[in-house]
Design a protein around this motif. Structure first.
Motif, PDB file in Angstrom:
ATOM      1  N   GLU A  29      42.750  37.052  46.624  1.00  0.00           N
ATOM      2  CA  GLU A  29      41.513  37.761  46.064  1.00  0.00           C
ATOM      3  C   GLU A  29      41.337  38.040  44.628  1.00  0.00           C
ATOM      4  OE1 GLU A  29      40.223  40.461  49.030  1.00  0.00           O
ATOM      5  OE2 GLU A  29      39.933  38.875  50.552  1.00  0.00           O
ATOM      6  N   SER A  30      42.381  38.800  44.220  1.00  0.00           N
ATOM      7  CA  SER A  30      42.483  39.658  42.966  1.00  0.00           C
ATOM      8  C   SER A  30      42.554  38.430  42.039  1.00  0.00           C
ATOM      9  CB  SER A  30      43.549  40.460  42.719  1.00  0.00           C
ATOM     10  OG  SER A  30      43.300  41.628  43.494  1.00  0.00           O
ATOM     11  N   ILE A  31      43.495  37.427  42.286  1.00  0.00           N
ATOM     12  CA  ILE A  31      43.874  36.417  41.384  1.00  0.00           C
ATOM     13  C   ILE A  31      42.532  35.220  41.251  1.00  0.00           C
ATOM     14  CG2 ILE A  31      44.803  33.954  40.943  1.00  0.00           C
ATOM     15  CD1 ILE A  31      47.119  35.087  42.598  1.00  0.00           C
ATOM     16  N   GLU A  32      41.594  35.342  42.041  1.00  0.00           N
ATOM     17  CA  GLU A  32      40.434  34.558  41.827  1.00  0.00           C
ATOM     18  C   GLU A  32      39.323  35.399  40.983  1.00  0.00           C
ATOM     19  OE1 GLU A  32      36.840  33.484  44.767  1.00  0.00           O
ATOM     20  OE2 GLU A  32      38.750  33.051  45.558  1.00  0.00           O
ATOM     21  N   LEU A  33      39.463  36.818  40.942  1.00  0.00           N
ATOM     22  CA  LEU A  33      38.686  37.552  40.117  1.00  0.00           C
ATOM     23  C   LEU A  33      39.298  37.484  38.838  1.00  0.00           C
ATOM     24  CD1 LEU A  33      38.002  40.524  42.549  1.00  0.00           C
ATOM     25  CD2 LEU A  33      36.252  38.892  41.861  1.00  0.00           C
ATOM     26  N   TYR A  34      40.542  37.538  38.423  1.00  0.00           N
ATOM     27  CA  TYR A  34      40.952  37.419  37.182  1.00  0.00           C
ATOM     28  C   TYR A  34      40.911  36.084  36.757  1.00  0.00           C
ATOM     29  CZ  TYR A  34      43.489  42.058  38.576  1.00  0.00           C
ATOM     30  OH  TYR A  34      43.698  43.428  38.794  1.00  0.00           O
ATOM     31  N   ASP A  35      40.870  35.131  37.215  1.00  0.00           N
ATOM     32  CA  ASP A  35      40.645  33.854  36.721  1.00  0.00           C
ATOM     33  C   ASP A  35      39.411  34.029  36.335  1.00  0.00           C
ATOM     34  OD1 ASP A  35      43.076  33.111  36.802  1.00  0.00           O
ATOM     35  OD2 ASP A  35      43.063  31.707  38.884  1.00  0.00           O
ATOM     36  N   LYS A  36      38.345  34.237  37.101  1.00  0.00           N
ATOM     37  CA  LYS A  36      36.903  34.182  36.576  1.00  0.00           C
ATOM     38  C   LYS A  36      36.750  35.120  35.356  1.00  0.00           C
ATOM     39  CE  LYS A  36      34.799  33.309  41.085  1.00  0.00           C
ATOM     40  NZ  LYS A  36      34.204  33.455  42.326  1.00  0.00           N
ATOM     41  N   GLY A  37      37.367  36.164  35.514  1.00  0.00           N
ATOM     42  CA  GLY A  37      37.241  37.038  34.230  1.00  0.00           C
ATOM     43  C   GLY A  37      37.886  36.989  33.092  1.00  0.00           C
ATOM     44  N   GLY A  38      38.566  35.686  33.013  1.00  0.00           N
ATOM     45  CA  GLY A  38      39.420  35.489  31.856  1.00  0.00           C
ATOM     46  C   GLY A  38      40.775  36.389  31.562  1.00  0.00           C
ATOM     47  N   PRO A  53      44.237  35.729  32.316  1.00  0.00           N
ATOM     48  CA  PRO A  53      45.225  35.062  33.193  1.00  0.00           C
ATOM     49  C   PRO A  53      46.438  35.939  33.201  1.00  0.00           C
ATOM     50  CG  PRO A  53      44.791  34.309  30.733  1.00  0.00           C
ATOM     51  CD  PRO A  53      43.734  35.205  31.296  1.00  0.00           C
ATOM     52  N   GLU A  54      46.833  36.815  32.485  1.00  0.00           N
ATOM     53  CA  GLU A  54      48.040  37.631  32.540  1.00  0.00           C
ATOM     54  C   GLU A  54      48.167  38.293  33.790  1.00  0.00           C
ATOM     55  OE1 GLU A  54      45.225  40.343  30.476  1.00  0.00           O
ATOM     56  OE2 GLU A  54      45.483  38.167  30.176  1.00  0.00           O
ATOM     57  N   LEU A  55      47.019  38.945  34.202  1.00  0.00           N
ATOM     58  CA  LEU A  55      46.878  39.679  35.447  1.00  0.00           C
ATOM     59  C   LEU A  55      46.761  38.848  36.428  1.00  0.00           C
ATOM     60  CD1 LEU A  55      44.178  42.451  34.459  1.00  0.00           C
ATOM     61  CD2 LEU A  55      46.662  42.673  34.456  1.00  0.00           C
ATOM     62  N   ALA A  56      46.393  37.506  36.368  1.00  0.00           N
ATOM     63  CA  ALA A  56      46.317  36.668  37.619  1.00  0.00           C
ATOM     64  C   ALA A  56      47.974  36.242  37.715  1.00  0.00           C
ATOM     65  CB  ALA A  56      45.600  35.612  37.351  1.00  0.00           C
ATOM     66  N   ASP A  57      48.363  36.115  36.569  1.00  0.00           N
ATOM     67  CA  ASP A  57      49.912  35.639  36.812  1.00  0.00           C
ATOM     68  C   ASP A  57      50.739  36.767  37.323  1.00  0.00           C
ATOM     69  OD1 ASP A  57      49.347  33.191  35.620  1.00  0.00           O
ATOM     70  OD2 ASP A  57      50.205  33.670  33.663  1.00  0.00           O
ATOM     71  N   LYS A  58      50.579  37.735  36.952  1.00  0.00           N
ATOM     72  CA  LYS A  58      51.284  38.979  37.674  1.00  0.00           C
ATOM     73  C   LYS A  58      51.105  39.294  39.318  1.00  0.00           C
ATOM     74  CE  LYS A  58      51.737  44.160  37.447  1.00  0.00           C
ATOM     75  NZ  LYS A  58      51.470  44.582  38.687  1.00  0.00           N
ATOM     76  N   GLU A  59      50.045  38.872  39.763  1.00  0.00           N
ATOM     77  CA  GLU A  59      49.661  39.063  41.011  1.00  0.00           C
ATOM     78  C   GLU A  59      50.268  37.677  41.929  1.00  0.00           C
ATOM     79  OE1 GLU A  59      47.501  41.253  42.746  1.00  0.00           O
ATOM     80  OE2 GLU A  59      47.313  42.437  41.112  1.00  0.00           O
ATOM     81  N   ARG A  60      50.388  36.482  41.035  1.00  0.00           N
ATOM     82  CA  ARG A  60      51.008  35.252  41.618  1.00  0.00           C
ATOM     83  C   ARG A  60      52.364  35.577  41.890  1.00  0.00           C
ATOM     84  NH1 ARG A  60      47.168  32.749  37.852  1.00  0.00           N
ATOM     85  NH2 ARG A  60      45.737  31.489  39.122  1.00  0.00           N
ATOM     86  N   ALA A  61      53.115  36.215  40.766  1.00  0.00           N
ATOM     87  CA  ALA A  61      54.539  36.678  40.860  1.00  0.00           C
ATOM     88  C   ALA A  61      54.804  37.603  41.977  1.00  0.00           C
ATOM     89  CB  ALA A  61      54.895  37.211  39.391  1.00  0.00           C
TER      90      ALA A  61
END
Length: 154
Positions: free
Chosen positions: A67-76, A78-86
């Protein structure tokens, strides 16, 4: 080796290797586990939650990260989305092998037959049984759609 022991060993190994992302993720899992253990004391569980509850907890952690990745991706961000993916990858490393959609559907059909579920009204009973049997092996957010499909004659 129990899941608790695997987490402890993974933390030690990551600390020795100076693998900070893994150290952070495993510490986060252990902290959540301690929180769940403390909650369980109120139910009279003194030796910590069981593996099935641990697996469900970790599935929940993965769901939160998605859910966080989706929000980070929408919010531009990507570094936070990548951290969540890791973090998801690290958490998934402690879970049993995930069922394919075909395996999940077969398990769902089996549980539907065993419980005598006949309509969508019986969905809660089927989901509870699936969670009891397949914690950590099945994505229950996807499973609920498959259960609906199975119960509506799909």
């Amino acid at each position: 080796m129990s899941l608790r022991e695997r987490l402890s060993e993974a933390l030690k190994t990551a600390m020795r290797a100076k693998d900070q992302p893994t150290v952070d993720a495993v510490r986060m899992i252990i902290a959540k586990l301690k929180e769940k253990d403390i909650e369980a004391r109120g139910r009279g569980v003194t030796d910590g939650i069981g593996e099935d509850e641990m697996l469900s907890m970790m599935q929940g952690m993965i769901k939160q990260r998605r859910e966080s990745i989706e929000l980070y991706d929408k919010g531009g961000r990507p570094e936070l989305a990548d951290k969540e993916r890791a973090e998801i990858a690290i958490i998934e490393g402690f879970l049993p092998k995930q069922m394919s959609e075909e395996e999940a559907m077969a398990a769902i059909r089996g549980v539907v037959a065993e419980t005598g579920a006949a309509s969508v009204k019986d969905m809660g009973k089927v989901m509870a049984e699936l969670k009891a049997r397949y914690a950590g092996q099945m994505d229950f957010s996807k499973a609920s759609g498959l259960v609906k499909q199975a119960l509506s004659g799909g």
